[in-house]
Structures are given as C-alpha cells and as structure tokens.
Design a protein around this motif. Sequence first.
Motif: not given
Length: 590
Positions: A458, A461, A528-529, A531-533, A535-536, A575, A582
């Motif tokens: 982490y 990243r 980071l969560y 960022y992940k969502k 990016r999707q 989260k 999202y």
Amino acid sequence: MNSVKTGKIYGINGPVIYLKGKTGFKMSEMVYVGKEKLVGEVISLDKDLTTIQVYEETSGLTPGEEVEATGAAVSVTLAPGILNNIFDGIERPLEKIADSGGAFITRGVSVDSLDTQKLWDTHITVKPGEVLHGGTVIAEVQETHAILHKCMVPPDMEGTVISVVSDGQYTINDVIVTMELLDGSRKELTMMQKWPIRVPRPVHHRYPASVPLITGQRILDTMFPIAKGGTAAIPGGFGTGKTMTQHQIAKWSDADIIVYIGCGERGNEMTQVLEEFSQLVDPRTGNQLMDRTTLIANTSNMPVAAREASIYTGLTLAEYYRDMGYDVAIMADSTSRWAEALRELSGRLEEMPAEEGFPAYLASRLSAFYERAGMMQTLNGSTGSVSIIGAVSPQGGDFSEPVTQNTKRFVRCFWGLDKTLAYSRHFPAIHWLSSYSEYLNDLSGWYSDYVSPKFVDYRNRLMALLNQESSLMEIVKLIGGDVLPDDQKLVLEIAKVIRLGFLQQNAFHKDDTCVSMEKQFKMMDVILYLYKKSRQLVAMGMPMSVLKAEGIYEKVIAIKYDVPNDNLQLLDLYKKDIDDFYHRVIEKNA
C-alpha cells in the motif's frame, strides 16, 4: 598536591590557548585554566607547545596564568538525577548555575553535575560472593515515575562481591557495594560512574535494524520510517519546521527516553522546548514528559567550544541509558551549528580549510557521531538502542553544501524539508520526492507481522501515485490541466487526497497530532479503495467533473479529523460511503 602537573599560558586566541614548554599534559585531558579555573581540554600536543580549547568565555585571561591538569579526560557524571534535568554543553545543571550566578552563566562556576545530597530509595540486586562483570546491575532506583534507573558496574571492571549495604536511602556518593577485583585489590562502588564523552561505551554486539521507531507521524512511519537504533537527518532552510518535527518525535515516539541537544540554537527556541516539555503529559504513562527527558542546552551565545562538546555529552548520557536496556532517541538540533563550531575552532588553530572553510575532518567527525547509534546487546545481556535524529540547517536551504552532503553519506533516513511546502502551510513540510529511507526493506517483516501483510505494498502504491502526479504536473504547468484525459485527472485528484488527507498532519489537533499504525494503514486502505472505484467509473466513461461533484474526495481528506483515534471502526464505514458514491454516479449517468 605537588604531583599536579601545571603549565603557564603563553598565547590566547579566542577559546584556544597555548602553553609553551613541556607540560606533561595528556591528549584529551581536562584542565583548569587561570585563576577562575575555567574548564578546558587538551586538543593538540607538541614537544614545545600544548594547545587547549576552553569551554568557557576567555575574556580577561592573561599570559602567565597557570593551567592545571586534572589527570582525567573530559567526562560526564552518570548516576540517578540525569532525567528531568537541564544541562549546559559540559553537563553542568543550568538550574544550579542560575541559583549561584543569576540568569547568565558566570565563568569558572563550579557546581556538581548531579545532586549529591539527595537521598534515593535504593534496592540492592547483588549478594556477597557473586562474580560481577562490567555492566552488571548492582542496584535499582526509581529515578522518575516513568524510569527505573539501574546502577551498573563500570564497563572495564570485574571481580567478586565482598560486602553490600542493605536496601535503604543513599546518596549517589555513598558506597553500596564493595568488590575484590581480579588483581586482588578492593574497589568500592557507588551509584555514580564517570565516562569520557569522546569514547563510545562498550557493548556486546550490534543487531541489524528490525523494529521501527514509531513516531505517530504518518509521513515518517509509513513513507520514510526510521528503525530503533537508526539514524536520520532533517535538513531544511529557516522556518521549514526542523525543530517542530523533532518536538513531535520527542513527544510522541515510542522511545523510552529522549535526550534533546540544543546545539547552537537560539535561546528563545530552547526556552520554548523547556516550557513546552515541562507542561506536556506523557501519553504512555500519564506523568510529565520531562520524567523521561533530559535536555542539553548550548545556545548560540554560549562558548563555541562547549557547543562542540555538547553533542558528545548528550550521546554519552544516551548510551548510559541504552546500557540499562532502554530505547533512547537523541534529537540533535542542529548539527550544522556544531559543524560551524568545528569550523571556527579549526580556523583558530590555523588548520588547512576544506570546502566552504569547514575542516578536512568534518566527514569523519560526522560519521563518528552517527556511528554511535544502533540497537545493541549490552554487556549485561539486555537489548537497548540509541536512535539519532539530527537537524541540519543548510544556509539558504542549499542541500548541496558540505554538512548536508556529508550527513547524507552516514544516515540511512533523509527527511528533506521543503520551503515551498512550509510557506503553503503544509506541515510536516517533508517533501516526498527528495526524502528517502533505506530502512523500509529491513522493517517490512515487522510491518507484515504487526500491522498488515499489505502495508508495504500500500505504501509503495501511494508513492507511485505521488510520483505520477509529479510527472503530470510538468505537463499541467506547460499546457494546463484541461487537456489531460480523465484517468490522468483522477491520478491528480487522488494524489491531492494523499497529500492533504494523509501526508499533511496537524500538530495542534487532538486526533491528528499522533496516529497509530493501525489508523495509518486503514487510511491508506480507504484512499486506495476510493482510487480503485473511481478508476472503474472513469473506465466506464464517467468524466472526472461528475465524480468531483459528489464531494467524496473532500470527505476522505477529512478522515484524519473526523475519525477519533479511539474509534477506528468508523473507518470501515467509509468503504460503504465509497460504494454508495459508486452506485450513485452510475445511476445518475445511466
């Protein structure tokens, strides 16, 4: 008395004095200079010339005055009473000096380093017939609420106990153990021992770095950690926050004992340290922070030779507590002023100058200083550490000057302060691109065992995103941010969340001033969560303007204030908020 070696002053050059003829003095011997018995040290010997540096103001000295040898090196007194105390550069207690001489240190003042009248409740830990080696604990004294002081056999001594006193109240000069040495002679041991400041105290062996010094500061603990027994430099120009960073580490780190060396700093800064530390409550014990702190104050208006000695005085006190099995952290503020003292003395001695007038031996002196750090197995089998965190004050904030460059060679942790960050009120102003830590690999096993196996991944990243931001900002400066594709705009937005929500930390906020490793990890996890969502969503063709309109980025930045340190379960709810964001974006733009 006739055996005392003496010499007569021949020449005086500031803090340096010369004696002609054969004096019989020894190298590094402590001497008393003149009628006022100023403290000095022999720094150079010749067949016909002895050179001495004086640790006090030399005005008023005249040629012909007598210099008297003491027969011993410049040493510090080691015994109960060091903690919760403030000393000058040669271990004279400033409070006692103030009582006898007023607000300014008078010359030739002679006071005991430690209180010789105070009675300490003493528990004897050895019995007659026991064989003792150097470092064996012979008595225990509760020095402060926080620290149990362990009185030890001096490192160079071995023998058998003949007699001991019973438990009770004793001064540091009272004989508590009598032992017979290997040569048959008798030695009476008190709680006190002397040790020369320029000689490292012996240890059994050195351990490799494996445990971090937890500071509660996210940019240090997560991005650029220091190990217990490690070395770090904090270089930065005026006003960038070197002293404040050291204060934060002193207040919140998990070191057992703090030795704060104010070396050539402004008097008002040292006063601030003294006032702040005496009012602070230690988060670990609930007692005063000063109960586990000792301060060496050698301000910029004090004699320059004593400034050079103050670093070694603080180091020796730290090594003494390390030998008891404690983790000690030294704050040296600042090594640049110490190097300037070396330069001034070198100039007086007419030595050949090297770069920028500093002496040619600057690098070896710095390396000898930082080499005394380490996690050690002590002579009595316990484990203790000395961590050294040195501030460097390069003139004009120029990191290419000799002190910063040479320090960089000998420390494994470099926390580069940036004036642009400091002037934009981003504190700690440690720049993530100019800083580094070589301890990260050594400590990865500890992070994996005690925080999370994902911790180092982490952290890497987050660093990768900050590096990407730096590259993208070059483009933005040239042609503006509107031309970037949405995936790159997202990198800039997440990097902003990392900078403001994670790296920036408020020393005056009760929940943000010190943060546990668990909270640091969970904050990274949430970022980071997000960022992940995000990016999707961008991959589905959602524009960044839509994502930013939801306000989720500002909400994640505010985690550091909104989640109390004693209720980390709230972090898990973020989260859910990100998942809601999202689905909300997808529904709105379906």
